[in-house]
Design a protein around this motif. Structure first.
Motif, PDB file in Angstrom:
ATOM      1  N   GLU A 215      27.249  26.257 -20.986  1.00  0.00           N
ATOM      2  CA  GLU A 215      26.999  27.278 -19.968  1.00  0.00           C
ATOM      3  C   GLU A 215      27.299  26.778 -18.560  1.00  0.00           C
ATOM      4  O   GLU A 215      27.680  27.553 -17.706  1.00  0.00           O
ATOM      5  CB  GLU A 215      25.529  27.714 -19.999  1.00  0.00           C
ATOM      6  N   LEU A 216      27.068  25.501 -18.306  1.00  0.00           N
ATOM      7  CA  LEU A 216      27.171  24.922 -16.961  1.00  0.00           C
ATOM      8  C   LEU A 216      26.258  25.681 -16.000  1.00  0.00           C
ATOM      9  O   LEU A 216      26.705  26.360 -15.070  1.00  0.00           O
ATOM     10  CB  LEU A 216      28.608  24.914 -16.445  1.00  0.00           C
ATOM     11  N   ARG A 217      24.981  25.559 -16.225  1.00  0.00           N
ATOM     12  CA  ARG A 217      23.997  26.237 -15.383  1.00  0.00           C
ATOM     13  C   ARG A 217      24.108  25.746 -13.939  1.00  0.00           C
ATOM     14  O   ARG A 217      24.430  24.584 -13.693  1.00  0.00           O
ATOM     15  CB  ARG A 217      22.600  26.018 -15.944  1.00  0.00           C
ATOM     16  N   PRO A 218      23.832  26.625 -12.961  1.00  0.00           N
ATOM     17  CA  PRO A 218      24.175  26.339 -11.567  1.00  0.00           C
ATOM     18  C   PRO A 218      23.174  25.528 -10.749  1.00  0.00           C
ATOM     19  O   PRO A 218      23.417  25.282  -9.569  1.00  0.00           O
ATOM     20  CB  PRO A 218      24.316  27.741 -10.970  1.00  0.00           C
ATOM     21  N   ASN A 219      22.052  25.119 -11.361  1.00  0.00           N
ATOM     22  CA  ASN A 219      21.036  24.437 -10.550  1.00  0.00           C
ATOM     23  C   ASN A 219      20.158  23.530 -11.395  1.00  0.00           C
ATOM     24  O   ASN A 219      20.120  23.640 -12.619  1.00  0.00           O
ATOM     25  CB  ASN A 219      20.157  25.460  -9.834  1.00  0.00           C
TER      26      ASN A 219
ATOM     27  N   THR B  24      25.932  31.866 -13.897  1.00  0.00           N
ATOM     28  CA  THR B  24      25.382  32.130 -12.565  1.00  0.00           C
ATOM     29  C   THR B  24      23.864  32.334 -12.628  1.00  0.00           C
ATOM     30  O   THR B  24      23.227  32.586 -11.618  1.00  0.00           O
ATOM     31  CB  THR B  24      26.028  33.388 -11.940  1.00  0.00           C
ATOM     32  N   VAL B  25      23.301  32.215 -13.824  1.00  0.00           N
ATOM     33  CA  VAL B  25      21.868  32.427 -14.026  1.00  0.00           C
ATOM     34  C   VAL B  25      21.111  31.150 -13.664  1.00  0.00           C
ATOM     35  O   VAL B  25      21.302  30.104 -14.280  1.00  0.00           O
ATOM     36  CB  VAL B  25      21.573  32.835 -15.485  1.00  0.00           C
ATOM     37  N   ARG B  26      20.254  31.255 -12.658  1.00  0.00           N
ATOM     38  CA  ARG B  26      19.468  30.114 -12.208  1.00  0.00           C
ATOM     39  C   ARG B  26      18.157  30.046 -12.983  1.00  0.00           C
ATOM     40  O   ARG B  26      17.504  31.063 -13.195  1.00  0.00           O
ATOM     41  CB  ARG B  26      19.192  30.201 -10.709  1.00  0.00           C
ATOM     42  N   VAL B  27      17.789  28.838 -13.404  1.00  0.00           N
ATOM     43  CA  VAL B  27      16.507  28.586 -14.072  1.00  0.00           C
ATOM     44  C   VAL B  27      15.772  27.599 -13.198  1.00  0.00           C
ATOM     45  O   VAL B  27      16.317  26.544 -12.866  1.00  0.00           O
ATOM     46  CB  VAL B  27      16.721  28.016 -15.494  1.00  0.00           C
ATOM     47  N   PHE B  28      14.534  27.923 -12.814  1.00  0.00           N
ATOM     48  CA  PHE B  28      13.753  27.038 -11.952  1.00  0.00           C
ATOM     49  C   PHE B  28      12.311  27.043 -12.446  1.00  0.00           C
ATOM     50  O   PHE B  28      11.737  28.101 -12.683  1.00  0.00           O
ATOM     51  CB  PHE B  28      13.820  27.491 -10.503  1.00  0.00           C
ATOM     52  N   GLN B  29      11.753  25.865 -12.616  1.00  0.00           N
ATOM     53  CA  GLN B  29      10.386  25.727 -13.094  1.00  0.00           C
ATOM     54  C   GLN B  29       9.541  25.138 -11.977  1.00  0.00           C
ATOM     55  O   GLN B  29       9.441  23.909 -11.847  1.00  0.00           O
ATOM     56  CB  GLN B  29      10.350  24.830 -14.337  1.00  0.00           C
ATOM     57  N   ALA B  30       8.953  25.974 -11.178  1.00  0.00           N
ATOM     58  CA  ALA B  30       8.124  25.522 -10.072  1.00  0.00           C
ATOM     59  C   ALA B  30       7.007  24.626 -10.584  1.00  0.00           C
ATOM     60  O   ALA B  30       6.414  24.877 -11.627  1.00  0.00           O
ATOM     61  CB  ALA B  30       7.537  26.719  -9.329  1.00  0.00           C
ATOM     62  N   GLY B  31       6.751  23.551  -9.866  1.00  0.00           N
ATOM     63  CA  GLY B  31       5.665  22.668 -10.225  1.00  0.00           C
ATOM     64  C   GLY B  31       6.080  21.399 -10.940  1.00  0.00           C
ATOM     65  O   GLY B  31       5.288  20.491 -11.106  1.00  0.00           O
ATOM     66  N   LEU B  32       7.331  21.304 -11.388  1.00  0.00           N
ATOM     67  CA  LEU B  32       7.788  20.094 -12.068  1.00  0.00           C
ATOM     68  C   LEU B  32       8.110  18.974 -11.083  1.00  0.00           C
ATOM     69  O   LEU B  32       7.942  17.811 -11.387  1.00  0.00           O
ATOM     70  CB  LEU B  32       9.049  20.373 -12.888  1.00  0.00           C
TER      71      LEU B  32
END
Length: 80
Positions: free
Chosen positions: A3-7, A69-77
């Protein structure tokens, strides 16, 4: 095809397809090298697997095989 995720899922830094500091697990969870070293201790917090450098997709192939182009972010890590 990857996928090559963007972040980075930990700090949300941009990781374009040409990024040489992008790391992935077997499920393509995506992290920057700094977070892998300083926050994740080399282990994917989602699956427990090891993390490896993500391959760089040649720019010419991005036209027919674009990165995600789908960003995945896990706040708190992220640890400062």
């Amino acid at each position: 095809m990857l996928e090559l995720r963007p972040n980075c899922e930990c700090c949300d830094v941009d990781l374009p397809p040409s990024a040489t500091n992008a790391m992935i697990c077997t499920y393509e969870c995506t992290w920057c090298a700094a977070c892998v070293e300083h926050c994740l201790d080399g282990v994917c917090p989602n699956c427990g697997g090891n993390l490896q450098p993500r391959p760089v997709r040649p720019a010419a192939t991005l036209l027919t095989a674009p990165a995600s182009t789908v960003r995945v972010f896990q706040a708190g890590l992220h640890r400062d």
